[in-house]
Structures are given as C-alpha cells and as structure tokens.
Design an enzyme around this catalytic site. Sequence first.
Site, PDB file in Angstrom:
ATOM      1  N   ASP A 178      16.048  -7.908   7.497  1.00 10.87           N
ATOM      2  CA  ASP A 178      15.329  -7.340   8.708  1.00 10.87           C
ATOM      3  C   ASP A 178      13.946  -7.524   8.473  1.00 10.87           C
ATOM      4  OD1 ASP A 178      15.135  -5.889  11.103  1.00 10.87           O
ATOM      5  OD2 ASP A 178      15.275  -3.943  10.065  1.00 10.87           O
ATOM      6  N   ASP A 216      10.318  -1.548   4.297  1.00 10.03           N
ATOM      7  CA  ASP A 216      11.879  -1.225   4.636  1.00 10.03           C
ATOM      8  C   ASP A 216      12.763  -2.407   4.481  1.00 10.03           C
ATOM      9  OD1 ASP A 216      13.533  -0.182   6.608  1.00 10.03           O
ATOM     10  OD2 ASP A 216      12.667  -0.805   8.470  1.00 10.03           O
TER      11      ASP A 216
HETATM   12  N1  LIG Z   1       4.636   2.880   1.715  1.00 12.47           N
HETATM   13  C1  LIG Z   1       4.244   3.297   3.106  1.00 12.47           C
HETATM   14  N2  LIG Z   1       2.659   3.431   3.242  1.00 12.47           N
HETATM   15  C2  LIG Z   1       2.327   3.457   4.446  1.00 12.47           C
HETATM   16  N3  LIG Z   1       3.148   3.689   5.646  1.00 12.47           N
HETATM   17  C3  LIG Z   1       4.376   3.453   5.546  1.00 12.47           C
HETATM   18  C4  LIG Z   1       5.068   3.148   4.334  1.00 12.47           C
HETATM   19  N4  LIG Z   1       6.136   2.958   4.621  1.00 12.47           N
HETATM   20  C5  LIG Z   1       6.349   2.965   5.724  1.00 12.47           C
HETATM   21  N5  LIG Z   1       5.397   3.353   6.467  1.00 12.47           N
HETATM   22  C6  LIG Z   1       5.191   3.479   7.806  1.00 12.47           C
HETATM   23  O1  LIG Z   1       6.552   4.067   8.311  1.00 12.47           O
HETATM   24  C7  LIG Z   1       7.158   2.855   9.325  1.00 12.47           C
HETATM   25  C8  LIG Z   1       8.596   3.348   9.169  1.00 12.47           C
HETATM   26  O2  LIG Z   1       8.883   2.855   8.031  1.00 12.47           O
HETATM   27  P1  LIG Z   1      10.238   2.042   7.722  1.00 12.47           P
HETATM   28  O3  LIG Z   1      10.331   0.626   8.569  1.00 12.47           O
HETATM   29  O4  LIG Z   1      10.445   1.833   6.380  1.00 12.47           O
HETATM   30  O5  LIG Z   1      11.405   2.928   8.449  1.00 12.47           O
HETATM   31  P2  LIG Z   1      12.554   2.783   9.311  1.00 12.47           P
HETATM   32  O6  LIG Z   1      13.373   3.556   9.275  1.00 12.47           O
HETATM   33  O7  LIG Z   1      12.981   1.308   9.595  1.00 12.47           O
HETATM   34  O8  LIG Z   1      11.821   3.014  10.693  1.00 12.47           O
HETATM   35  P3  LIG Z   1      11.923   2.403  12.029  1.00 12.47           P
HETATM   36  O9  LIG Z   1      13.109   2.684  12.627  1.00 12.47           O
HETATM   37  O10 LIG Z   1      10.619   2.922  12.861  1.00 12.47           O
HETATM   38  O11 LIG Z   1      11.833   0.877  11.678  1.00 12.47           O
HETATM   39  C9  LIG Z   1       6.564   2.011   9.107  1.00 12.47           C
HETATM   40  O12 LIG Z   1       6.746   1.003  10.324  1.00 12.47           O
HETATM   41  C10 LIG Z   1       5.030   2.134   8.550  1.00 12.47           C
HETATM   42  O13 LIG Z   1       4.004   2.247   9.787  1.00 12.47           O
HETATM   43 MG   LIG Z   2      11.115  -0.496  10.049  1.00 14.37          MG
END
Ligand SMILES: Nc1ncnc2c1ncn2[C@@H]1O[C@H](COP(=O)(O)OP(=O)(O)OP(=O)(O)O)[C@@H](O)[C@H]1O
Ligand SMILES: [Mg+2]
Length: 268
Positions: A191, A208
């Site tokens: 992804d 992610d």
């Molecule tokens: N370790 C981290 N430190 C800082 N910010 C983070 C971290 N992990 C995630 N984020 C923030 O949280 C958001 C969502 O995280 P992630 O992409 O892992 O989850 P997701 O379930 O895929 O959410 P989405 O559906 O919005 O893509 C990221 O775009 C980022 O802004």
């Molecule tokens: Mg994401």
Amino acid sequence: MSYKDLNKIDGKIDKERIREKDSNALKVIESVFDFQTSMVLVKLMNKGILKDISFVISTGKEANVYHAYSSKKEEFAIKIYRTTTAEFKRNWIYVQGDPRFKKYKKGTYSFIYTWAKKEYKNLKRMLNAGIPVPKPEIVNKNILIMSFIGEKQNAAPLIREVNLKKPGKVYSEILDILSLMYNEAKLVHADLSEYNILYYKNKPIIIDVSQAVLLDHPQAAFFLYRDVSNINRYFSSLGVKTLNNSDLFEQITGVQPNPKLELYEIDR
Ligand SMILES: Nc1ncnc2c1ncn2[C@@H]1O[C@H](COP(=O)(O)OP(=O)(O)OP(=O)(O)O)[C@@H](O)[C@H]1O
Ligand SMILES: [Mg+2]
C-alpha cells in the site's frame, strides 16, 4: 460488563491495581474507546508503559492514531484498530497463506488482533533490515504502540503535504528503501504511496505496514508492481525523471515483471 468479567477477558489484569485515579482515567478513556480497548489502555497505564493519551493524530477507515506519553516522557504513537469495520472483510488476502499467522481463526476480533500483530511484526522486520519506520514497542489485542515520528507533539507530515526541495533525492531514497524491503526484509509493502510515507528530518519514513506481505505471497509481484507505479506516478507529477515501472520492478527484483502486471496500473 463488570470488573469481574474482566479477568475472563484477560487474566493478567490485576483488579487491585485499578486505583482511584485510574478509574477517573478509565471514565475518560471509556467515553472514547470501546470497553475492551479501554481495558487494554488502562492495563498499559497501570504497568507504567503509558502515562497519558494526549490527542488524536488521525482518524482513518480502519484505525485511529493517537499521540501519547510514556511514563518516561517518551512520545508514542498509538494505533488503535477499529473492532467494527467492514473494511477488514477485504483484507484477508493479505494474511491468508502467511506462515507467520497459521493459527489465524475466522472472526472479526481474531482477525483484527492478527492484523495489529502483523503490523508489529512487519515493522520489526523492516527495522531489522535498516528501513526507516517507526519502532514498534508493544502490540496488545487491537492496539499497537510505536515510536512517534515528530517531536513536541508535532507529528511529521506526509510527503504529499511537503513542498519537497529536492524531490529527485527523495525519489532515489525511496527506491533504496524499496530495494531493502524486497531484498533484506523480504517484504512487499502493498500500500505504498505518498499517503503512507512521512517526511521527517529531511528523510522519508515508511508507515502503515499491516498489509505488507512476504515475497512468497501469491500476489506479491502484483503488489510490488502497484507500489512501484504509485511511487513513479507521484514523483513524475513533481517533475522527477522517473524510471519506467518495469525497469524499476526489475531493478528491485532482478527479473522483468510479467507483462500482464502492466494491465493493473492504478491511479489512486
Ligand atoms: N508513528 C507515527 N508517528 C506520527 N504519526 C503517525 C505515526 N503513525 C501514523 N501516523 C499518522 O497517522 C496517520 C494514519 O496512520 P496509518 O496510515 O498507519 O493508518 P491508516 O489506518 O492507514 O489510516 P488511513 O486510513 O488514514 O490511511 C498517518 O497518515 C500519519 O499522519
Ligand atoms: Mg495510511
């Protein structure tokens, strides 16, 4: 559900240790999270792993991400996977056949716990391969704690939100990451795009990774081709002279992609 039932859910929860101040914390937590999630969070607080959940960083389809402090004042990001979401139905293909999750049982909760664990394991594997990712700390049920990318409560932006001064340099750093991921971590992200790469201290950081698959996953080549196409599409939109998708695929894997994969070029 009473505290008595709690021990059935998780024998490790020590009733005696839910002190008065925690019960206040619990009230706040319970107004935001479901019961099981609240209990895991309180347990992590009682163990001194978490001190404070400060604010929500992101609310996504499958998970919310929160900023938190540890009792040692370290900053953490906590990813809490929703236990009620239809999105998970389409996610089984990323788990099926993975020998690391042979014991996966059908059922939403079981699936979501497996999904959280998969992200934890993938992060660890990537970190060990030298890939810049958040450091995974703890996974418990639907909760993953990892290092916070950012500082003083300011989360690093996604690369798509940054006006990159040298996009060509970032492109080549991401190509190095893709190569490390394939050849050292033996994983395909599956992804990868400008939506799942943070930019911190002038470097890309991959996030992610729950859906990342081992190389012997039947669709690993397709997922890699899609990742490669996404990265090329994004960086060529910034004016970078990118490799073509097949050449980049070959550079990473050492073999030409099956021509059929080109049919799957996807725009987000
Ligand atoms: N370790 C981290 N430190 C800082 N910010 C983070 C971290 N992990 C995630 N984020 C923030 O949280 C958001 C969502 O995280 P992630 O992409 O892992 O989850 P997701 O379930 O895929 O959410 P989405 O559906 O919005 O893509 C990221 O775009 C980022 O802004
Ligand atoms: Mg994401």
